[in-house]
Write an enzyme that holds these catalytic residues in place. Structure first.
Site, mmCIF file in Angstrom:
data_model
loop_
_atom_site.group_PDB
_atom_site.id
_atom_site.type_symbol
_atom_site.label_atom_id
_atom_site.label_comp_id
_atom_site.label_asym_id
_atom_site.label_seq_id
_atom_site.Cartn_x
_atom_site.Cartn_y
_atom_site.Cartn_z
ATOM 1 N N ARG A 1 55.966 48.999 54.189
ATOM 2 C CA ARG A 1 55.399 50.111 53.433
ATOM 3 C C ARG A 1 54.003 50.412 53.953
ATOM 4 N NH1 ARG A 1 52.405 48.635 47.809
ATOM 5 N NH2 ARG A 1 52.031 50.736 47.052
ATOM 6 N N PRO B 1 54.787 46.069 41.387
ATOM 7 C CA PRO B 1 55.659 47.071 41.978
ATOM 8 C C PRO B 1 55.311 47.423 43.416
ATOM 9 C CG PRO B 1 54.225 48.050 40.321
ATOM 10 C CD PRO B 1 54.090 46.566 40.190
ATOM 11 N N ASN B 2 56.359 47.587 44.186
ATOM 12 C CA ASN B 2 56.317 48.025 45.591
ATOM 13 C C ASN B 2 55.830 46.943 46.553
ATOM 14 O OD1 ASN B 2 57.192 50.757 45.052
ATOM 15 N ND2 ASN B 2 55.234 51.034 44.053
ATOM 16 N N HIS C 1 43.949 42.435 45.794
ATOM 17 C CA HIS C 1 44.449 43.703 46.333
ATOM 18 C C HIS C 1 44.341 43.644 47.845
ATOM 19 C CE1 HIS C 1 44.847 45.401 42.415
ATOM 20 N NE2 HIS C 1 43.657 44.906 42.126
ATOM 21 N N ARG D 1 42.330 54.614 41.904
ATOM 22 C CA ARG D 1 42.517 53.191 42.213
ATOM 23 C C ARG D 1 41.247 52.378 41.954
ATOM 24 N NH1 ARG D 1 47.516 53.165 44.977
ATOM 25 N NH2 ARG D 1 47.798 55.124 46.088
ATOM 26 N N HIS E 1 46.071 49.788 37.523
ATOM 27 C CA HIS E 1 45.304 50.962 37.098
ATOM 28 C C HIS E 1 45.843 51.591 35.828
ATOM 29 C CE1 HIS E 1 44.175 50.301 41.226
ATOM 30 N NE2 HIS E 1 45.347 50.690 41.672
ATOM 31 N N ARG F 1 39.564 54.008 48.487
ATOM 32 C CA ARG F 1 40.734 54.894 48.382
ATOM 33 C C ARG F 1 40.544 55.901 47.234
ATOM 34 N NH1 ARG F 1 45.975 51.334 48.548
ATOM 35 N NH2 ARG F 1 46.873 53.389 49.000
ATOM 36 N N SER G 1 44.561 46.126 50.029
ATOM 37 C CA SER G 1 43.697 47.197 50.535
ATOM 38 C C SER G 1 42.381 47.204 49.753
ATOM 39 C CB SER G 1 44.397 48.552 50.378
ATOM 40 O OG SER G 1 44.585 48.845 49.000
ATOM 41 N N TYR H 1 48.652 48.424 54.427
ATOM 42 C CA TYR H 1 48.979 47.094 53.891
ATOM 43 C C TYR H 1 49.326 46.050 54.961
ATOM 44 C CZ TYR H 1 49.082 49.677 49.500
ATOM 45 O OH TYR H 1 48.726 50.452 48.422
ATOM 46 N N GLU I 1 42.745 38.058 40.807
ATOM 47 C CA GLU I 1 43.356 39.364 41.106
ATOM 48 C C GLU I 1 43.160 39.663 42.595
ATOM 49 O OE1 GLU I 1 41.499 42.464 38.793
ATOM 50 O OE2 GLU I 1 42.517 44.058 39.918
ATOM 51 N N ALA J 1 50.300 49.065 41.313
ATOM 52 C CA ALA J 1 49.788 50.231 40.574
ATOM 53 C C ALA J 1 49.588 49.941 39.083
ATOM 54 C CB ALA J 1 50.723 51.414 40.768
ATOM 55 N N ASP K 1 46.808 42.806 28.085
ATOM 56 C CA ASP K 1 46.992 42.061 26.834
ATOM 57 C C ASP K 1 47.694 40.732 27.098
ATOM 58 O OD1 ASP K 1 45.712 43.971 25.318
ATOM 59 O OD2 ASP K 1 47.544 44.887 24.533
ATOM 60 N N ASN L 1 48.744 40.237 42.133
ATOM 61 C CA ASN L 1 48.514 41.591 42.630
ATOM 62 C C ASN L 1 49.403 42.491 41.776
ATOM 63 O OD1 ASN L 1 48.358 44.053 43.864
ATOM 64 N ND2 ASN L 1 48.559 43.268 45.944
HETATM 65 C C1 DQA Z 1 47.388 47.400 45.775
HETATM 66 C C2 DQA Z 1 46.495 48.631 45.498
HETATM 67 C C3 DQA Z 1 47.105 49.501 44.411
HETATM 68 O O1 DQA Z 1 46.299 50.638 44.169
HETATM 69 C C4 DQA Z 1 48.491 49.997 44.848
HETATM 70 O O2 DQA Z 1 49.088 50.735 43.814
HETATM 71 C C5 DQA Z 1 49.364 48.879 45.304
HETATM 72 C C6 DQA Z 1 48.798 47.799 46.114
HETATM 73 C C7 DQA Z 1 46.844 46.576 46.970
HETATM 74 O O3 DQA Z 1 47.300 45.455 47.127
HETATM 75 O O4 DQA Z 1 45.992 47.053 47.732
HETATM 76 O O5 DQA Z 1 50.568 48.891 45.080
HETATM 77 O O6 DQA Z 1 47.377 46.574 44.637
#
Ligand code: DQA
Length: 156
Positions: A26, A18-19, A108, A119, A88, A115, A110, A31, A106, A85, A95, A82
């Protein structure tokens, strides 16, 4: 090497949660300015130049990410993810990864550990074969390079 079939062409899946469709616009101070299309293009370039295939998907919906991990059970050698959110919060996504036998990296963008405390915990990290955190969008490329190294070792 365990978990990596000795095939010449490997199929890799790049999953963004998401996002992450908003990458580049954003919170650019957190980011960066590169877009998701930029990320997908650079990972595709790396993977395809090495003779492998890349499927790239992004969703803001948990069930869609889970469905793609289920599909990956059939023929995907490695997943770069990635989870945004959902990292977390999502035991359901963990699963799904536990039901998948290939490599999981994995990423991320940031440094989640610098943070907010919420997170700092990832449901996925305990399943991941590698974790790249806080390297900006370059983290995706680093994950791809690591997968290529493992594939080359398995091939030799
Ligand atoms: C993220 C870090 C997450 O905490 C956040 O919710 C994101 C992006 C990152 O790429 O740093 O959406 O996964």
């Amino acid at each position: 090497m365990a978990g990596i079939p000795e095939t010449i062409v490997a199929n890799i899946l790049l999953l963004n949660g998401p996002n992450l469709n908003l990458l580049g616009t954003r919170e650019p101070d957190v980011y960066g300015h590169e877009t998701l299309s930029d990320v997908e293009a650079s990972v595709r370039d790396l993977i395809e130049s090495a003779g492998h295939t890349l499927r790239a998907e992004q969703s803001n919906r948990e069930y869609e990410l889970i469905d793609w991990v289920h599909e990956a059970r059939d023929g995907i050698t490695a997943i770069i993810v990635n989870p945004g959110a959902f990292t977390h919060t999502s035991i359901a996504l963990l699963d799904a990864f536990n039901a998948y036998e290939g490599l999981v990296f994995e990423v991320h963008v940031s440094n989640v550990h610098k943070r907010e405390a919420f997170r700092h915990h990832s449901y996925i990290s305990g399943r991941a074969d590698g974790i790249i955190v806080g390297c900006g969008v370059q983290g995706y490329e680093l994950a791809a390079r690591r997968i290529l190294t493992l594939l080359a070792l398995a091939d030799g």
